[in-house]
Design a protein around this motif. Structure first.
Motif, PDB file in Angstrom:
ATOM      1  N   ILE A   8      -4.491   5.498  40.791  1.00  0.00           N
ATOM      2  CA  ILE A   8      -4.282   5.436  42.438  1.00  0.00           C
ATOM      3  C   ILE A   8      -5.117   6.654  43.391  1.00  0.00           C
ATOM      4  CG2 ILE A   8      -3.615   4.443  44.120  1.00  0.00           C
ATOM      5  CD1 ILE A   8      -1.554   2.574  42.206  1.00  0.00           C
ATOM      6  N   ARG A   9      -4.027   7.601  42.802  1.00  0.00           N
ATOM      7  CA  ARG A   9      -4.400   9.002  43.699  1.00  0.00           C
ATOM      8  C   ARG A   9      -5.669   9.034  43.956  1.00  0.00           C
ATOM      9  NH1 ARG A   9       0.449  11.626  45.092  1.00  0.00           N
ATOM     10  NH2 ARG A   9       2.220  10.488  44.130  1.00  0.00           N
ATOM     11  N   GLN A  11      -8.176   8.051  42.744  1.00  0.00           N
ATOM     12  CA  GLN A  11      -9.823   6.611  43.088  1.00  0.00           C
ATOM     13  C   GLN A  11      -8.994   6.709  45.223  1.00  0.00           C
ATOM     14  OE1 GLN A  11      -8.312   2.449  42.627  1.00  0.00           O
ATOM     15  NE2 GLN A  11      -9.597   2.937  40.518  1.00  0.00           N
ATOM     16  N   ILE A  12      -8.404   7.086  45.711  1.00  0.00           N
ATOM     17  CA  ILE A  12      -8.478   7.363  46.851  1.00  0.00           C
ATOM     18  C   ILE A  12      -8.946   8.362  47.380  1.00  0.00           C
ATOM     19  CG2 ILE A  12      -6.689   7.851  48.651  1.00  0.00           C
ATOM     20  CD1 ILE A  12      -4.415   6.077  47.461  1.00  0.00           C
ATOM     21  N   GLN A  15     -12.740   7.779  46.598  1.00  0.00           N
ATOM     22  CA  GLN A  15     -12.913   7.219  48.239  1.00  0.00           C
ATOM     23  C   GLN A  15     -13.234   8.010  49.412  1.00  0.00           C
ATOM     24  OE1 GLN A  15     -14.436   3.396  48.539  1.00  0.00           O
ATOM     25  NE2 GLN A  15     -15.015   4.717  50.398  1.00  0.00           N
ATOM     26  N   LEU A  16     -11.992   8.559  49.833  1.00  0.00           N
ATOM     27  CA  LEU A  16     -12.104   8.833  51.348  1.00  0.00           C
ATOM     28  C   LEU A  16     -13.555  10.083  50.804  1.00  0.00           C
ATOM     29  CD1 LEU A  16      -8.101  10.002  51.693  1.00  0.00           C
ATOM     30  CD2 LEU A  16      -9.634   8.731  52.906  1.00  0.00           C
ATOM     31  N   ASP A  19     -16.509   8.661  51.734  1.00  0.00           N
ATOM     32  CA  ASP A  19     -16.462   8.250  52.604  1.00  0.00           C
ATOM     33  C   ASP A  19     -17.078   9.334  54.125  1.00  0.00           C
ATOM     34  OD1 ASP A  19     -15.752   5.643  52.499  1.00  0.00           O
ATOM     35  OD2 ASP A  19     -13.847   5.977  53.541  1.00  0.00           O
ATOM     36  N   LEU A  36      -4.702   5.765  56.599  1.00  0.00           N
ATOM     37  CA  LEU A  36      -4.870   5.827  55.960  1.00  0.00           C
ATOM     38  C   LEU A  36      -3.835   5.472  55.052  1.00  0.00           C
ATOM     39  CD1 LEU A  36      -7.128   9.495  56.009  1.00  0.00           C
ATOM     40  CD2 LEU A  36      -7.655   7.545  55.476  1.00  0.00           C
ATOM     41  N   ARG A  39      -4.397   1.863  55.621  1.00  0.00           N
ATOM     42  CA  ARG A  39      -5.801   0.883  55.399  1.00  0.00           C
ATOM     43  C   ARG A  39      -5.400   0.568  53.245  1.00  0.00           C
ATOM     44  NH1 ARG A  39     -11.316   4.660  54.390  1.00  0.00           N
ATOM     45  NH2 ARG A  39     -12.411   3.399  53.220  1.00  0.00           N
ATOM     46  N   PHE A  40      -5.014   1.836  52.441  1.00  0.00           N
ATOM     47  CA  PHE A  40      -4.943   1.577  51.483  1.00  0.00           C
ATOM     48  C   PHE A  40      -3.847   1.401  50.692  1.00  0.00           C
ATOM     49  CE2 PHE A  40      -8.265   5.621  52.078  1.00  0.00           C
ATOM     50  CZ  PHE A  40      -9.434   5.079  50.552  1.00  0.00           C
ATOM     51  N   ILE A  47      -2.028   9.654  49.913  1.00  0.00           N
ATOM     52  CA  ILE A  47      -2.735   9.729  51.097  1.00  0.00           C
ATOM     53  C   ILE A  47      -3.046  11.909  51.711  1.00  0.00           C
ATOM     54  CG2 ILE A  47      -3.083   9.783  53.687  1.00  0.00           C
ATOM     55  CD1 ILE A  47      -3.755   7.545  51.891  1.00  0.00           C
TER      56      ILE A  47
END
Length: 219
Positions: A8-9, A11-12, A15-16, A19, A36, A39-40, A47
């Motif tokens: 999860i960490r 992937q965040i 993605q950031l 972006d 954020l 958002r997630f 985050i």
């Protein structure tokens, strides 16, 4: 199966980072961890981890008591990025010409083919072209440095070329330059390849700098 905390960490973070590089998160935009996290759909901890990694890469800036900001693009940094790209590529070309096998040189022929009708596809190809040249040197550090540098170069292109809706001639010229570089490398003519690379970079430099002028996201 539920995702692990580490996945999860990661992937965040990915993605950031994506972006920021695509300018979905524009240069200079401010935000907070809580925004954020919402958002997630996660706590602030993953985050914060992602933002710390992005800060180390120079993509995010901490603003005391205000949160975070996507690092602005500066003319000085753009100049540094372009200059370093030229240094890395020239070094890679010298090593390739001196050390690469004929088979390795022949493999570069694939880099002469790309679609010029799709801007996004060509941007991906352009990144691969310059990274592949450095990988062909066999120097992992050099290749890794070019990979990181091209991330920042891509962001420059997104911002600077956004004002220019017709990039067809730019794309065609770039592919022609790439073909010239590959042909010179395959001929083991380091001087000609480096000169072609320098001319290509100069053209990119001029287009990018023209695009960055007077844009509000540029310092």
């Amino acid at each position: 199966m539920a995702m692990t905390d580490s996945l999860i960490r990661h992937q965040i973070y990915e993605q950031l980072r994506s972006d920021i590089m695509s300018c979905a998160l524009s240069p200079g935009i401010e935000f907070r961890e809580g925004e954020l996290a919402g958002r997630f759909g996660v706590s602030k901890s993953p985050i914060r981890d992602a933002l710390q990694r992005l800060e180390i890469e120079g993509l995010v800036e901490i603003q005391p008591r205000r949160g975070y900001k996507v690092a602005p693009i500066s003319i000085a940094d753009a100049e540094d990025i372009l200059e370093l790209r030229g240094i890395l590529e020239a070094g890679a070309i010298r090593v390739i010409v001196a050390r690469a096998s004929d088979a390795d040189l022949n493999a570069l022929e694939r880099l002469k083919v790309a679609s010029t009708s799709d801007t996004k596809a060509f941007a991906d190809y352009n990144r691969e072209f310059h990274c592949a040249i450095c990988r062909a040197s066999g120097n992992a550090r050099l290749a890794g440095s070019m990979g990181l540098l091209m991330d920042n170069y891509d962001r420059l292109c997104v911002v600077s070329l956004s004002a220019n809706q017709d990039n067809s001639s730019t794309i065609s010229d770039a592919l022609e330059d790439h073909n010239t570089i590959v042909d010179a490398i395959r001929s083991r003519n380091a001087g000609a390849a480096i000169r072609a690379s320098a001319r290509h970079l100069k053209q990119s430099h001029d287009k990018i700098m023209r695009g960055l002028q007077n844009m509000p996201v540029v310092l």
